[in-house]
Design a protein around this motif. Structure first.
Motif, PDB file in Angstrom:
ATOM      1  N   ASP A  22      24.996 -16.142   0.876  1.00  0.00           N
ATOM      2  CA  ASP A  22      26.409 -16.468   0.994  1.00  0.00           C
ATOM      3  C   ASP A  22      26.683 -17.966   0.916  1.00  0.00           C
ATOM      4  N   ALA A  23      25.661 -18.792   0.894  1.00  0.00           N
ATOM      5  CA  ALA A  23      25.852 -20.241   0.840  1.00  0.00           C
ATOM      6  C   ALA A  23      26.033 -20.674  -0.609  1.00  0.00           C
ATOM      7  N   GLU A  24      26.834 -21.709  -0.808  1.00  0.00           N
ATOM      8  CA  GLU A  24      27.040 -22.229  -2.157  1.00  0.00           C
ATOM      9  C   GLU A  24      26.586 -23.683  -2.233  1.00  0.00           C
ATOM     10  N   LEU A  25      26.023 -24.042  -3.364  1.00  0.00           N
ATOM     11  CA  LEU A  25      25.574 -25.407  -3.596  1.00  0.00           C
ATOM     12  C   LEU A  25      26.774 -26.339  -3.610  1.00  0.00           C
ATOM     13  N   VAL A  26      26.640 -27.479  -2.958  1.00  0.00           N
ATOM     14  CA  VAL A  26      27.699 -28.482  -2.949  1.00  0.00           C
ATOM     15  C   VAL A  26      27.253 -29.641  -3.830  1.00  0.00           C
ATOM     16  N   SER A  48      19.489 -32.093  -0.844  1.00  0.00           N
ATOM     17  CA  SER A  48      20.136 -30.879  -1.295  1.00  0.00           C
ATOM     18  C   SER A  48      21.184 -30.525  -0.255  1.00  0.00           C
ATOM     19  N   MET A  49      22.329 -30.020  -0.708  1.00  0.00           N
ATOM     20  CA  MET A  49      23.409 -29.702   0.217  1.00  0.00           C
ATOM     21  C   MET A  49      24.062 -28.387  -0.174  1.00  0.00           C
ATOM     22  N   SER A  50      24.368 -27.572   0.832  1.00  0.00           N
ATOM     23  CA  SER A  50      25.077 -26.329   0.588  1.00  0.00           C
ATOM     24  C   SER A  50      26.124 -26.130   1.669  1.00  0.00           C
ATOM     25  N   LYS A  51      26.974 -25.130   1.440  1.00  0.00           N
ATOM     26  CA  LYS A  51      28.077 -24.859   2.358  1.00  0.00           C
ATOM     27  C   LYS A  51      28.224 -23.358   2.527  1.00  0.00           C
ATOM     28  N   LYS A  52      28.495 -22.940   3.752  1.00  0.00           N
ATOM     29  CA  LYS A  52      28.814 -21.547   4.049  1.00  0.00           C
ATOM     30  C   LYS A  52      29.984 -21.576   5.015  1.00  0.00           C
ATOM     31  N   ALA A  53      31.105 -20.999   4.600  1.00  0.00           N
ATOM     32  CA  ALA A  53      32.351 -21.049   5.371  1.00  0.00           C
ATOM     33  C   ALA A  53      32.706 -22.517   5.604  1.00  0.00           C
ATOM     34  N   THR A  59      19.718 -31.331   3.581  1.00  0.00           N
ATOM     35  CA  THR A  59      18.333 -31.706   3.812  1.00  0.00           C
ATOM     36  C   THR A  59      18.049 -32.955   2.998  1.00  0.00           C
ATOM     37  N   VAL A  60      17.483 -33.986   3.668  1.00  0.00           N
ATOM     38  CA  VAL A  60      17.194 -35.258   3.018  1.00  0.00           C
ATOM     39  C   VAL A  60      15.732 -35.616   3.253  1.00  0.00           C
ATOM     40  N   SER A  61      15.052 -36.009   2.193  1.00  0.00           N
ATOM     41  CA  SER A  61      13.670 -36.487   2.287  1.00  0.00           C
ATOM     42  C   SER A  61      13.652 -37.978   2.015  1.00  0.00           C
ATOM     43  N   ASN A  62      13.031 -38.727   2.908  1.00  0.00           N
ATOM     44  CA  ASN A  62      12.791 -40.149   2.671  1.00  0.00           C
ATOM     45  C   ASN A  62      11.388 -40.257   2.106  1.00  0.00           C
ATOM     46  N   CYS A  63      11.287 -40.625   0.849  1.00  0.00           N
ATOM     47  CA  CYS A  63       9.999 -40.651   0.154  1.00  0.00           C
ATOM     48  C   CYS A  63       9.211 -41.934   0.373  1.00  0.00           C
ATOM     49  N   SER A  64       9.795 -42.896   1.066  1.00  0.00           N
ATOM     50  CA  SER A  64       9.090 -44.150   1.322  1.00  0.00           C
ATOM     51  C   SER A  64       7.980 -43.929   2.349  1.00  0.00           C
ATOM     52  N   LEU A  65       6.837 -44.531   2.108  1.00  0.00           N
ATOM     53  CA  LEU A  65       5.722 -44.417   3.046  1.00  0.00           C
ATOM     54  C   LEU A  65       5.903 -45.310   4.268  1.00  0.00           C
ATOM     55  N   ASP A  66       6.710 -46.375   4.143  1.00  0.00           N
ATOM     56  CA  ASP A  66       6.757 -47.336   5.245  1.00  0.00           C
ATOM     57  C   ASP A  66       8.126 -47.919   5.567  1.00  0.00           C
ATOM     58  N   GLU A  67       9.210 -47.422   4.945  1.00  0.00           N
ATOM     59  CA  GLU A  67      10.536 -47.969   5.221  1.00  0.00           C
ATOM     60  C   GLU A  67      11.505 -46.878   5.639  1.00  0.00           C
ATOM     61  N   GLU A  68      12.224 -47.133   6.745  1.00  0.00           N
ATOM     62  CA  GLU A  68      13.305 -46.229   7.103  1.00  0.00           C
ATOM     63  C   GLU A  68      14.499 -46.536   6.203  1.00  0.00           C
ATOM     64  N   CYS A  69      15.448 -45.614   6.160  1.00  0.00           N
ATOM     65  CA  CYS A  69      16.628 -45.806   5.322  1.00  0.00           C
ATOM     66  C   CYS A  69      17.848 -45.350   6.111  1.00  0.00           C
ATOM     67  N   THR A  70      18.880 -46.187   6.134  1.00  0.00           N
ATOM     68  CA  THR A  70      20.128 -45.822   6.795  1.00  0.00           C
ATOM     69  C   THR A  70      21.155 -45.496   5.730  1.00  0.00           C
ATOM     70  N   ALA A 130      16.839 -32.133   8.299  1.00  0.00           N
ATOM     71  CA  ALA A 130      17.880 -31.157   7.951  1.00  0.00           C
ATOM     72  C   ALA A 130      19.052 -31.328   8.908  1.00  0.00           C
ATOM     73  N   PHE A 131      20.262 -31.423   8.344  1.00  0.00           N
ATOM     74  CA  PHE A 131      21.485 -31.590   9.119  1.00  0.00           C
ATOM     75  C   PHE A 131      22.383 -30.379   8.947  1.00  0.00           C
ATOM     76  N   ARG A 132      23.090 -30.052  10.010  1.00  0.00           N
ATOM     77  CA  ARG A 132      24.105 -28.997   9.993  1.00  0.00           C
ATOM     78  C   ARG A 132      25.347 -29.625  10.601  1.00  0.00           C
ATOM     79  N   PHE A 133      26.497 -29.507   9.904  1.00  0.00           N
ATOM     80  CA  PHE A 133      27.727 -30.086  10.448  1.00  0.00           C
ATOM     81  C   PHE A 133      28.947 -29.385   9.855  1.00  0.00           C
ATOM     82  N   LYS A 134      30.090 -29.663  10.464  1.00  0.00           N
ATOM     83  CA  LYS A 134      31.365 -29.157   9.967  1.00  0.00           C
ATOM     84  C   LYS A 134      32.179 -30.340   9.468  1.00  0.00           C
TER      85      LYS A 134
END
Length: 135
Positions: A22-26, A48-53, A59-70, A130-134
């Protein structure tokens, strides 16, 4: 490599919202720095992001081996609220196998804050969150 750094159960838990029928790609886009490697340049973040209702799943992947990202997530309409997040919690060389303990797992994550209806997120190096929000 031959060793799985994330078990099937962990992968299913993180991606369950995205495979729900029931989820759709955003369609989304955001700017992120690139990582310069020996002969390649790759994006620091993949997502990747999807929406249901009225609920969004990101879901976000930080591919850096040594740096955080804001990053700042700014919805086109509405305000982000009711945020929860989970992160794969392990050091980069840890893995789960059949002969040892489960070193890689999922934990609640609080490296984010809402400000003015937007979501500011700090993603640790070499992480999957992975984040879940409205909105």
């Amino acid at each position: 490599c031959g060793k799985s750094t994330i078990s099937k159960a962990l992968a299913e838990a993180l991606h369950k919202p995205f495979v729900d029928a029931d989820a759709e790609l955003v369609k989304t886009s955001f700017a992120a720095p690139d990582i310069e490697k020996v002969e390649k340049t790759i994006p620091m973040l993949t997502y990747s992001m999807s929406k249901k209702a009225d609920e969004f799943f990101l879901t976000v992947s930080n591919c850096s081996l040594d740096e955080e990202c804001t990053m700042l997530i700014d919805p086109e309409q509405g305000e982000i609220k009711d945020v929860s997040a989970q992160i794969v919690n392990a050091e980069i060389h840890e893995y789960n196998d059949f002969d040892g303990s489960a070193l890689v797992g999922i934990a609640d994550y609080n490296g984010f804050e809402t400000e003015g209806g937007k979501l500011r997120v700090t993603l640790p190096a070499h992480s999957v969150t992975a984040f879940r929000f409205k909105a």
